[in-house]
Design a protein around this motif. Structure first.
Motif, short mmCIF file in Angstrom:
data_model
loop_
_atom_site.label_atom_id
_atom_site.label_comp_id
_atom_site.label_asym_id
_atom_site.label_seq_id
_atom_site.Cartn_x
_atom_site.Cartn_y
_atom_site.Cartn_z
N LEU A 1 0.83 -1.22 0.00
CA LEU A 1 0.00 0.00 0.00
C LEU A 1 0.86 1.26 0.00
N HIS A 2 1.95 1.22 0.75
CA HIS A 2 2.84 2.37 0.84
C HIS A 2 3.49 2.68 -0.52
N VAL A 3 3.96 1.65 -1.18
CA VAL A 3 4.59 1.84 -2.49
C VAL A 3 3.55 2.27 -3.53
N LEU A 4 2.37 1.67 -3.47
CA LEU A 4 1.31 2.05 -4.40
C LEU A 4 0.92 3.52 -4.22
N SER A 5 0.83 3.96 -2.99
CA SER A 5 0.50 5.37 -2.76
C SER A 5 1.64 6.28 -3.21
N ALA A 6 2.88 5.84 -3.07
CA ALA A 6 4.01 6.64 -3.55
C ALA A 6 3.97 6.78 -5.07
N VAL A 7 3.57 5.71 -5.74
CA VAL A 7 3.44 5.78 -7.20
C VAL A 7 2.33 6.76 -7.58
N MET A 8 1.22 6.70 -6.84
CA MET A 8 0.11 7.63 -7.12
C MET A 8 0.51 9.08 -6.86
N HIS B 1 -9.28 21.08 -14.95
CA HIS B 1 -10.18 20.20 -14.21
C HIS B 1 -9.54 18.82 -14.03
N VAL B 2 -8.85 18.34 -15.05
CA VAL B 2 -8.14 17.05 -14.95
C VAL B 2 -7.01 17.16 -13.93
N LEU B 3 -6.26 18.26 -13.97
CA LEU B 3 -5.18 18.46 -13.00
C LEU B 3 -5.72 18.53 -11.58
N PHE B 4 -6.88 19.12 -11.41
CA PHE B 4 -7.52 19.18 -10.09
C PHE B 4 -7.85 17.78 -9.59
N ALA B 5 -8.39 16.94 -10.47
CA ALA B 5 -8.73 15.56 -10.08
C ALA B 5 -7.46 14.77 -9.75
N MET B 6 -6.41 15.00 -10.49
CA MET B 6 -5.15 14.31 -10.21
C MET B 6 -4.57 14.75 -8.87
N ASN B 7 -4.68 16.03 -8.57
CA ASN B 7 -4.20 16.54 -7.28
C ASN B 7 -5.00 15.92 -6.14
N ALA C 1 -3.65 9.64 -1.74
CA ALA C 1 -2.47 8.77 -1.68
C ALA C 1 -1.50 9.24 -0.61
N LEU C 2 -1.41 10.55 -0.44
CA LEU C 2 -0.53 11.11 0.60
C LEU C 2 -1.00 10.67 1.98
N ILE C 3 -2.28 10.64 2.21
CA ILE C 3 -2.82 10.20 3.50
C ILE C 3 -2.50 8.73 3.72
N ILE C 4 -2.68 7.91 2.69
CA ILE C 4 -2.39 6.48 2.81
C ILE C 4 -0.89 6.26 3.07
#
Length: 141
Positions: free
Chosen positions: A8-15, A43-49, A55-58
């Motif tokens: 989960l940690h690595v997956l969130s780092a990738v995200m 709008h796409v950049l907002f969704a990515m953020n 992911a940062l929380i995870i």
């Protein structure tokens, strides 16, 4: 259990890798010809953020669990926490700027906010790079 937490940690780092791309993508907003294209791209950049914030929380929670299982130095832990909180704060501020820029569908508010969005995305990218470096070379006791 530790393997799943590490996954989960690595997956969130990738995200969160979006923070490395966001400065380059934010530069492209102004290069688009029409305001509707700018509005859609922002709008796409907002969704990515927003996805990177989750992911940062995870990553913060899974990292906290893994730190409790290993002997890391206090300095490394403090640096990690401060950098994660700085990224969280700046991405939140950037998200607010994006929301303000997306307030009108005509795109008339984008030019007022794009400068701060580009600056905040650059600072976030640098901070995320520092976090990646710090996580790859931890200080052990």
């Amino acid at each position: 259990m530790l393997d799943f937490i590490l996954y989960l940690h690595v997956l969130s780092a990738v995200m969160m890798g979006i923070y490395l791309l966001l400065p380059f993508l934010a530069q492209r907003v102004q290069a688009l010809d029409s305001t509707t294209a700018q509005y859609g791209f922002l709008h796409v950049l907002f969704a990515m953020n927003r996805a990177a914030q989750f992911a940062l929380i995870i990553a913060f929670l899974t990292g906290g669990y893994m730190v409790s299982k290993a002997p890391y130095s206090i300095l490394w832990m403090v640096l990690s926490i401060v950098l994660f909180l700085a990224i969280a704060a700046l991405s939140g501020i950037m998200g607010k700027r994006m929301r303000l820029a997306l307030a009108e569908e005509s795109g008339s508010t984008i030019p007022k906010q794009i400068g701060s969005i580009k600056t905040l995305s650059l600072i976030n990218g640098i901070l995320f790079f520092v976090v990646l470096t710090l996580m790859n070379f931890p200080f052990m006791r």
